[in-house]
Scaffold this motif. Structure first.
Motif, short mmCIF file in Angstrom:
data_model
loop_
_atom_site.label_atom_id
_atom_site.label_comp_id
_atom_site.label_asym_id
_atom_site.label_seq_id
_atom_site.Cartn_x
_atom_site.Cartn_y
_atom_site.Cartn_z
N ARG A 256 -47.12 52.22 11.83
CA ARG A 256 -48.55 52.66 11.95
C ARG A 256 -49.28 51.35 12.16
O ARG A 256 -50.75 51.44 12.29
CB ARG A 256 -49.12 53.38 10.60
N ASP B 240 -50.17 49.41 14.64
CA ASP B 240 -50.91 49.61 15.85
C ASP B 240 -52.15 50.45 15.63
O ASP B 240 -53.48 49.98 15.95
CB ASP B 240 -50.35 50.01 17.00
N ILE B 241 -52.12 51.44 14.99
CA ILE B 241 -53.29 52.43 14.58
C ILE B 241 -54.17 51.53 13.61
O ILE B 241 -55.40 51.76 13.78
CB ILE B 241 -52.70 53.74 14.04
N SER C 113 -62.50 61.16 15.40
CA SER C 113 -61.57 60.58 16.05
C SER C 113 -60.41 60.51 14.94
O SER C 113 -59.14 60.50 15.48
CB SER C 113 -61.96 59.20 16.20
N MET C 114 -60.40 60.75 13.69
CA MET C 114 -59.63 60.69 12.95
C MET C 114 -59.16 62.17 12.02
O MET C 114 -57.94 62.25 11.59
CB MET C 114 -59.73 59.91 11.75
N GLU D 20 -56.15 49.18 15.34
CA GLU D 20 -57.12 49.53 16.02
C GLU D 20 -58.47 49.87 15.47
O GLU D 20 -59.41 49.77 16.18
CB GLU D 20 -56.52 51.01 16.69
N HIS D 21 -58.51 50.17 14.20
CA HIS D 21 -59.63 50.63 13.44
C HIS D 21 -60.11 49.51 12.40
O HIS D 21 -61.29 49.49 12.18
CB HIS D 21 -59.30 51.92 12.69
N LEU E 244 -55.10 56.89 7.74
CA LEU E 244 -54.57 56.13 8.67
C LEU E 244 -53.05 56.71 9.02
O LEU E 244 -52.56 56.57 9.95
CB LEU E 244 -54.26 54.88 8.23
N ASN E 245 -52.23 57.25 7.64
CA ASN E 245 -50.89 57.78 7.90
C ASN E 245 -51.05 59.16 8.33
O ASN E 245 -52.08 59.77 8.61
CB ASN E 245 -50.48 57.55 6.45
N SER E 246 -49.97 59.71 8.57
CA SER E 246 -49.87 61.29 8.91
C SER E 246 -50.51 62.12 7.88
O SER E 246 -50.53 61.62 6.52
CB SER E 246 -48.30 61.46 8.81
#
Length: 409
Positions: free
Chosen positions: A281, A283-284, A49-50, A287-288, A105-107
């Motif tokens: 970021r 919302d992402i 997923s990540m 989400e987790h 979580l970030n780019s």
């Protein structure tokens, strides 16, 4: 909206670990019933997923602790180009109410796990017990109250110990670099003070370091501590501290309504004014996160804040402490016992309300005799608690100096 903000602020509290698979909890507080439903862990895990979605190779592993908890761990052995790691292994240990996704979580050019992989390091990501992908146990279910009978004492004694040893053994007995954020620093300090893990560690980078919490200036966090929020939840029979659940939300909402508590920006009120987060970021992130932890763990942290000490869990009376420790008061973790030749990189921020400057200076006072060439202390005036892992400038401000430190050791 309030529940989302509450979840967000609690994630960064001591980050200052979702609930068991397919279950619903019903509880009553002051006559109000609430319900918390959690989703089963995704079958694909963090790698798919990540990590793999960003073009990286990733391997899923499981590690079983001596007390039976089955932890997930991810390995990133190559850069996105496919070039194998040619640098030592690095273990990343997240903070409270988080899991290993912290580092992803970030780019890719902003998240530490990807950055390390691109620099040639063999990256390993830990996930502590009770988090979404580490809900397994050899005999207990997360539905059992006994599953949640632990604090960071056990995270230090079992989880981080098992994770470090696993990486050490899987990589051919190589010593590894350790990176922790917040609670991930606390368990490391405690272990090092007992001379545990030291033989397997090349160096430790400790971001938003927490050993002492007595000077924590966050008014909301202090209110939660003084109101015995975690104790109230525990005695209601909720041994799992679920940030998305109604029990936590209701009690925190009560705190926000007290005079003098400004909850207009809950995250900043708890962590300090983070300078450099990427709001796109959020919302992402939600989400987790946030993840569950043990209510008993929250009580232990509150004890530290009230007493200003770093000690094992206090059972509240001399008899119970005698039964557990053979002495009437909990044993203290002595920070002056950390080996003086262990390479340490500490980075803390001037705006951090959890890893407070005064508490960090208290810690540094205990490290005053550390070998001068083995201790690097970095102070970033504008950083608060979350900037060290989610800040868009952390690569330049924190990670580059940290990797320079790694190269020296």
């Amino acid at each position: 909206m309030l529940n989302s903000l509450i979840s967000l602020c609690f994630v960064t509290l001591f980050c200052v670990s979702a609930a068991a698979a397919s279950r619903t909890k019903i509880y009553s507080i002051n006559g109000h019933e609430g319900k918390f439903v959690s989703s089963p862990p995704a079958a694909d895990g963090i790698c798919r997923s990540m990590v793999q979605s960003q073009g990286y190779i990733c391997h899923e592993h499981t590690v079983t602790t001596q007390d039976g908890y089955i932890l997930s761990m991810q390995r990133m052995p190559k850069a996105r180009s496919g070039k194998p790691a040619d640098m030592p292994p690095v273990l990343l240990q997240h903070g409270l109410l988080m899991d290993g996704i912290t580092w992803l979580l970030n780019s890719p050019n902003e998240s530490l796990a990807f950055i390390l992989a691109e620099k040639g390091y063999d990256v390993w990501i830990a996930n502590t017990r009770g988090t979404k992908y580490s809900l397994g146990h050899t005999s207990l279910s997360p539905n059992d109250p006994a599953y949640w009978e632990w604090t960071w004492d056990e995270l230090m004694a079992y989880d981080v110990t098992a994770s470090v040893k696993f990486v050490h053994d899987q990589t051919g007995q190589q010593k590894l670099h350790y990176v922790g954020h917040s609670l991930g620093t606390l368990v490391a300090f405690a272990a090092f003070s007992q001379d545990k893990l030291v033989s397997m560690i090349r160096s430790a980078a400790l971001l938003s370091p927490i050993a002492y919490l007595g000077q924590m200036p966050s008014q909301l966090a202090r209110s939660a501590v003084d109101a015995f929020l975690a104790e109230d939840i525990y005695w209601l029979g909720l041994h799992e501290f679920a940030p998305r659940g109604g029990a936590v939300a209701k009690l925190l909402e009560d705190i926000c309504q007290k005079p003098g508590n400004n909850c207009s920006n809950l995250m900043s009120s708890f962590t300090g004014q983070n300078c450099c987060l990427n709001s796109s970021r959020t919302d992402i992130f939600l989400e987790h996160e946030p993840q569950s932890t043990a209510t008993k763990n929250m009580i232990h942290l509150a004890q530290m804040a009230r007493k200003g000490t770093i000690a094992m869990y206090d059972y509240g009376n001399e008899d119970d402490n005698m039964n557990h420790y053979g002495q009437p008061t909990p044993p203290v973790y002595n920070m002056t016992k950390i080996p003086k030749d262990l390479p340490l990189f500490l980075s803390y921020g001037g705006k951090d309300l959890l890893s407070d400057v005064k508490d960090v200076k208290h810690l540094l006072g205990n490290l005053k005799d550390h070998d001068s060439d083995k201790l690097v202390v970095q102070y970033i005036k504008d950083y608060a608690h979350a900037d060290f892992v989610f800040g868009i400038q952390a690569n330049r401000d924190v990670y580059d100096p940290m990797m320079a430190f790694f190269r020296l050791h």
